[in-house]
Design a protein around this motif. Structure first.
Motif, short mmCIF file in Angstrom:
data_model
loop_
_atom_site.label_atom_id
_atom_site.label_comp_id
_atom_site.label_asym_id
_atom_site.label_seq_id
_atom_site.Cartn_x
_atom_site.Cartn_y
_atom_site.Cartn_z
N ALA A 183 4.51 -9.83 -4.58
CA ALA A 183 3.76 -10.84 -3.72
C ALA A 183 4.65 -10.39 -2.30
CB ALA A 183 4.16 -12.26 -4.20
N ARG A 184 5.90 -10.22 -2.43
CA ARG A 184 6.71 -10.07 -1.08
C ARG A 184 6.02 -8.71 -0.41
NH1 ARG A 184 11.65 -11.13 -4.02
NH2 ARG A 184 12.17 -13.47 -3.63
N SER A 185 5.98 -7.71 -1.27
CA SER A 185 5.36 -6.71 -0.68
C SER A 185 3.77 -6.66 -0.14
CB SER A 185 5.52 -5.66 -1.82
OG SER A 185 5.01 -4.21 -1.22
N ILE A 186 3.09 -7.41 -0.70
CA ILE A 186 1.63 -7.76 -0.35
C ILE A 186 1.75 -8.42 1.08
CG2 ILE A 186 -0.39 -9.02 -1.00
CD1 ILE A 186 0.17 -8.21 -3.71
N ALA A 187 2.65 -9.26 1.03
CA ALA A 187 2.84 -10.32 2.17
C ALA A 187 3.29 -9.48 3.33
CB ALA A 187 3.80 -11.40 1.99
N ALA A 188 3.84 -8.37 3.12
CA ALA A 188 4.66 -7.54 4.36
C ALA A 188 3.32 -6.74 4.95
CB ALA A 188 5.61 -6.84 3.74
N GLU B 127 0.89 -1.08 -0.03
CA GLU B 127 -0.09 0.14 -0.13
C GLU B 127 0.97 1.39 -0.04
OE1 GLU B 127 -2.17 -3.50 1.18
OE2 GLU B 127 -0.35 -2.50 2.22
N THR B 128 2.14 1.11 0.65
CA THR B 128 2.98 2.53 0.63
C THR B 128 4.37 2.20 -0.18
OG1 THR B 128 4.15 1.52 2.58
CG2 THR B 128 2.29 2.97 3.00
N ALA B 129 4.45 1.12 -0.82
CA ALA B 129 5.57 0.84 -1.52
C ALA B 129 5.92 1.68 -2.95
CB ALA B 129 5.79 -0.56 -1.90
N THR B 130 7.00 2.12 -3.38
CA THR B 130 7.22 2.49 -4.71
C THR B 130 8.08 1.35 -5.54
OG1 THR B 130 9.63 3.40 -4.23
CG2 THR B 130 7.69 4.87 -3.91
N VAL B 131 7.92 1.37 -6.80
CA VAL B 131 8.59 0.15 -7.39
C VAL B 131 10.14 0.29 -6.80
CG1 VAL B 131 9.58 -0.14 -9.69
CG2 VAL B 131 7.36 0.59 -9.49
N ALA B 132 11.02 1.30 -6.53
CA ALA B 132 12.31 1.20 -5.96
C ALA B 132 12.23 0.43 -4.69
CB ALA B 132 12.76 2.49 -5.91
#
Length: 157
Positions: free
Chosen positions: A141-146, A16-21
Motif C-alpha cells: 500500500a505504501r508503494s502504491i501511495a508513492a 510500478e517500478t518497485a522490486t520486493v527489496a
C-alpha cells in the motif's frame, strides 16, 4: 529464537517500478513451533510487527532452519477466542509459508498475496534462498501511495 530488528523504509518506491527489496521490511523475527502463543504475542508487541515466522531445525545438529509457517496478528485475534495459553506458534501458524524472492517485481508479491489470501510473505535472498525480510500488504500500500497519481489524503465522510 531468532530475532533481528524490524525496520521500515521512509521513502517508498512507486509500485510500478518497485522490486520486493524496495518495499520489504528487512530482518526476520522468528520462533520455533513449540513457542507458546502468548510469547508470540509479546514478540509482536515488543518489536511492533504484525507477524512472526515459525522455523524449525531439521535435526539438533543442523544449523539450517526450515521455513515452516507464519503467525500473524489476525491469527492471534482468532486464537484469543480459545485458550491462548494452550496454543503454540506451530498450532496457530499458517502453513505452508509463502515466499517471494527479493529481486521479483512488487507486483509478483501482490499477486501471491491475492492468490493465497494472505497479508505477509517471507522474502528470500536470490542466492542463498534464506529469509532476509518480510513484505506485507501495508508495504505494498505504501508503494502504491508513492505513485504519480493524486496526492489527496483526506477521507470523505
Amino acid at each position: 529464537m531468532t530475532t533481528v530488528p524490524h525496520h521500515e523504509q521512509s521513502l517508498p518506491v512507486p509500485f510500478e517500478t518497485a522490486t520486493v527489496a524496495d518495499a520489504m521490511s528487512p530482518g526476520v523475527i522468528s520462533c520455533p513451533p513449540e513457542t507458546p502463543l502468548r510469547v508470540v504475542a509479546r514478540m509482536m508487541s515488543t518489536f511492533s510487527v504484525h507477524s512472526v515466522f515459525v522455523f524449525e531445525h531439521q535435526d539438533e545438529d543442523d544449523e539450517d532452519m526450515q521455513l515452516w509457517g507464519v503467525v500473524s496478528d489476525l491469527d492471534l485475534v482468532a486464537a484469543g477466542r480459545l485458550d491462548v495459553d494452550a496454543r503454540t506458534a506451530g498450532g496457530s501458524a499458517v502453513t505452508p509459508l509463502v515466499t517471494v524472492c527479493s529481486t521479483e517485481p512488487l507486483s509478483v508479491a501482490a499477486q501471491l498475496m491475492a492468490e493465497n489470501g494472505i497479508a505477509h510473505l517471507a522474502v528470500t535472498d536470490p542466492t542463498s534462498k534464506r529469509p532476509v525480510g518480510v513484505i506485507s500488504t501495508l508495504d505494498i500500500a505504501r508503494s502504491i501511495a508513492a505513485g504519480t497519481g493524486p496526492r489527496e489524503t483526506q477521507a470523505s465522510a
